[in-house]
Design a protein around this motif. Structure first.
Motif, PDB file in Angstrom:
ATOM      1  N   MET A 178       0.847  -1.195   0.000  1.00 36.76           N
ATOM      2  CA  MET A 178       0.000   0.000   0.000  1.00 36.76           C
ATOM      3  C   MET A 178       0.885   1.248   0.000  1.00 36.76           C
ATOM      4  SD  MET A 178      -2.920   0.849   2.752  1.00 36.76           S
ATOM      5  CE  MET A 178      -4.328   0.316   1.847  1.00 36.76           C
ATOM      6  N   SER A 179       0.602   2.178  -0.887  1.00 33.93           N
ATOM      7  CA  SER A 179       1.442   3.385  -0.932  1.00 33.93           C
ATOM      8  C   SER A 179       0.988   4.317   0.166  1.00 33.93           C
ATOM      9  CB  SER A 179       1.297   4.063  -2.278  1.00 33.93           C
ATOM     10  OG  SER A 179      -0.019   4.547  -2.426  1.00 33.93           O
ATOM     11  N   SER A 180       1.852   5.188   0.569  1.00 34.76           N
ATOM     12  CA  SER A 180       1.551   6.046   1.695  1.00 34.76           C
ATOM     13  C   SER A 180       1.840   7.472   1.272  1.00 34.76           C
ATOM     14  CB  SER A 180       2.425   5.617   2.872  1.00 34.76           C
ATOM     15  OG  SER A 180       2.216   6.465   3.937  1.00 34.76           O
ATOM     16  N   ARG A 181       0.784   8.275   1.155  1.00 35.32           N
ATOM     17  CA  ARG A 181       1.028   9.615   0.601  1.00 35.32           C
ATOM     18  C   ARG A 181       1.799  10.495   1.556  1.00 35.32           C
ATOM     19  NH1 ARG A 181      -3.216  12.675   2.898  1.00 35.32           N
ATOM     20  NH2 ARG A 181      -4.890  11.349   3.623  1.00 35.32           N
TER      21      ARG A 181
ATOM     22  N   ALA B 193      -3.044 -12.800  -2.485  1.00 33.75           N
ATOM     23  CA  ALA B 193      -3.257 -11.855  -3.587  1.00 33.75           C
ATOM     24  C   ALA B 193      -3.026 -10.441  -3.079  1.00 33.75           C
ATOM     25  CB  ALA B 193      -4.683 -11.995  -4.128  1.00 33.75           C
ATOM     26  N   LYS B 194      -2.051  -9.756  -3.724  1.00 28.88           N
ATOM     27  CA  LYS B 194      -1.660  -8.447  -3.203  1.00 28.88           C
ATOM     28  C   LYS B 194      -2.468  -7.306  -3.798  1.00 28.88           C
ATOM     29  CE  LYS B 194       2.153 -10.077  -1.147  1.00 28.88           C
ATOM     30  NZ  LYS B 194       1.783 -10.823   0.012  1.00 28.88           N
ATOM     31  N   THR B 195      -3.086  -7.550  -4.950  1.00 29.82           N
ATOM     32  CA  THR B 195      -3.773  -6.462  -5.650  1.00 29.82           C
ATOM     33  C   THR B 195      -5.199  -6.875  -6.001  1.00 29.82           C
ATOM     34  OG1 THR B 195      -2.981  -7.318  -7.753  1.00 29.82           O
ATOM     35  CG2 THR B 195      -1.639  -5.608  -6.713  1.00 29.82           C
ATOM     36  N   GLU B 196      -5.985  -5.903  -6.455  1.00 35.04           N
ATOM     37  CA  GLU B 196      -7.362  -6.196  -6.874  1.00 35.04           C
ATOM     38  C   GLU B 196      -7.361  -7.121  -8.083  1.00 35.04           C
ATOM     39  OE1 GLU B 196      -9.285  -4.130  -3.948  1.00 35.04           O
ATOM     40  OE2 GLU B 196     -10.203  -5.309  -5.551  1.00 35.04           O
TER      41      GLU B 196
END
Lengths: 237, 157, 116
Positions: free
Chosen positions: B1-4, C85-88
């Motif tokens: 997950m990217s973190s802005r 699964a890491k992504t949609e």
């Protein structure tokens, strides 16, 4: 008092390594945070540690102590029977430096579940009616409002370790806390968010989140309450 | 997950160095007993999925029934069969416990205490009784089912 | 289909399998064979071939149990893969794989039981 051996997992942006410190202590009635600050003061000022309140209120000093995610300020040496303490940064988080991790993803997930009272704004602005709450209504969610968002549950969760999409116990417990609040009308909105494989259904009941929670919030149980409400298609929590 | 908010953090080196934790290895870290149940549930589910569906049913029906029968008589065959039955017993018992929790039938309420917090499930009497029964039946299955596979008669009605 | 509905189906299938296996071993088989013989035989030889030998009409019940069991297994495998699964997009592939497995394996399993 025998000298304490503290093994800390260090990270400087390029490589990680275990560093050992020998600390002389006069009493075991001090916390691990006190020991780390003593190391910072006397031996190695480059050791990065995040802390603030020193009394288990702010949730800043979360780290893994002897294989269990704990708050360093709350963990007394008397609880750790060993003379060797192993300290590493929280699992499932990106390490910034030494014991300091990036907790921003936790808060991004928390924001996704809308952790605030959702209510008809017209009613709030146009009426003078006080929105009261009975003691039994408070009891339904009060325990889960004690969350200090320390991230220990996220560190302990085995699903968060492999699935970055999973909202995690912190966010899901907050979803229950706000939905179960009698003053809130946002359960239909939050139900759509948590009734997904990124929401409650990826929880496999490992329950480590509740085992490590320093405030007794029991996020695992909050998740099961949300699941039961979703299964029963409850209109209100 | 990217973190802005943490885009200002520049980190060199590989992800392995940055990340605390072991990914899928976390499934095997044991801290509390429900975590142990989760690990065994996962392993048993995967094993049964491959053993039952692919070997026991599909391989037996579509490839070579005689090969399956002869392998079942060998020691590795009996070990795999006994493991399947023991895993089935545990998986079913724990799965039923999960079902009771997710339907909201087993529930306690958490207790916050300055000395020791107690999670809600630990305060549920039904959960405690079910746990004890589950462990007793699982241990009995661990002893009896392999015995049946090894010494039990071939069922010929 | 919402994830909660999939989970409900998953749990109901498991409940069906648990109950019906118990019914087969403790109620149906003892109608033809002494219970002591059922409980002292190698379970792998009792189910499913032994049950089919005792009464071929029980194959229909066995086929429903097999269909429920394999669907439960495939949905459980989906739960395992969704953790990885890491992504949609990854999750989309997992869902397609699940549908493919159900469409292929469940009829094969039913056919395998019915032709015992």
């Amino acid at each position: 008092m025998p000298a304490l051996t503290v093994k800390v997992k260090r990270f400087d942006g390029r490589k990680s390594w275990w560093q050992e410190y020998k600390v002389d202590i006069k009493s075991r009635k001090i916390s691990v945070l006190d020991v780390l600050l003593k190391i910072k003061e006397e031996q190695d000022p480059t050791l990065a540690v995040r802390y603030s309140c020193r009394m288990a209120i702010c949730g800043s000093c979360g780290m893994v102590i002897n294989g269990v995610p704990r708050l360093a300020c709350q963990t007394l040496l008397a609880e750790i029977k060993d003379d060797t303490i192993t300290v590493e940064p929280m699992w499932n988080h990106r390490v910034i430096k030494d014991l300091v991790v990036d907790t921003e993803p936790n808060f991004e997930k928390l924001r996704k579940v809308k952790p605030y009272t959702i209510r008809d704004l017209k009613e709030i602005y146009e009426s003078d009616r006080e929105i009261g709450q009975k003691p039994e209504e408070l009891e339904k969610y009060y325990n889960f409002a004690y969350c200090i968002e320390c991230g220990l549950c996220m560190a302990a969760c085995p699903v968060v370790a492999t699935n970055p999409r999973f909202l995690g116990p912190m966010a899901l417990a907050a979803a229950y806390r706000w939905s179960a609040d009698s003053r809130d009308q946002g359960w239909p909105v939050r139900a759509k968010i948590v009734d997904t494989d990124e929401g409650v259904w990826s929880c496999h009941l490992a329950y480590t989140c509740s085992a490590v929670c320093p405030r007794g919030v029991d996020p695992g149980f909050a998740i099961q309450l949300v699941k039961a409400a979703l299964m029963r298609r409850a209109k209100k929590l | 997950m990217s973190s802005r908010r943490s885009s200002y953090i520049n980190v060199e080196g590989g992800v392995e160095n940055m990340r605390a934790g072991r990914g899928a290895g976390e499934w095997f870290r044991l801290i509390n007993y429900e975590r142990l149940y989760f690990t065994i549930q996962r392993i048993s589910g995967l094993y049964m999925f491959f053993y039952l569906i692919f070997y026991r049913v599909l391989f037996d029906a579509f490839v070579s029934p005689s090969l399956v029968s002869s392998f079942d008589m060998t020691v590795p065959g009996k070990v795999l069969a006994a493991l399947f039955l023991v895993f089935l017993a545990f998986h079913g018992l724990n799965g039923f416990r999960i079902m009771l929790i997710e339907f909201g039938i087993i529930r306690g309420w958490p207790l916050r205490n300055p000395i020791r917090n107690v999670p809600g499930l630990r305060r549920s009497r039904i959960h405690l009784i079910y746990n004890v029964l589950m462990i007793i039946i699982a241990v009995a299955a661990l002893v009896y089912l392999p015995y049946l596979v090894t010494y039990g008669a071939v069922f010929r009605p | 289909m919402s994830e909660g509905t999939i989970r409900l189906i998953f749990l109901l299938l498991a409940l069906y399998v648990i109950i019906m296996i118990g019914v087969v071993f403790l109620v149906l088989l003892p109608m033809y064979v002494p219970l002591s013989e059922v409980l002292s035989s190698n379970p792998i030889t009792v189910y499913p071939e032994g049950v089919a030998e005792v009464n071929p009409t029980l194959k229909f019940l066995e086929a429903t149990i097999a269909a429920a069991w394999s669907t439960h297994g495939i949905l459980g495998f989906r739960r395992f893969l969704s953790d990885l699964a890491k992504t949609e997009r990854g999750m989309k592939y997992v869902n397609w794989l699940t549908v493919a497995l159900v469409v292929v394996i469940v009829p094969m399993v039913i056919y395998a039981i019915m032709t015992l």
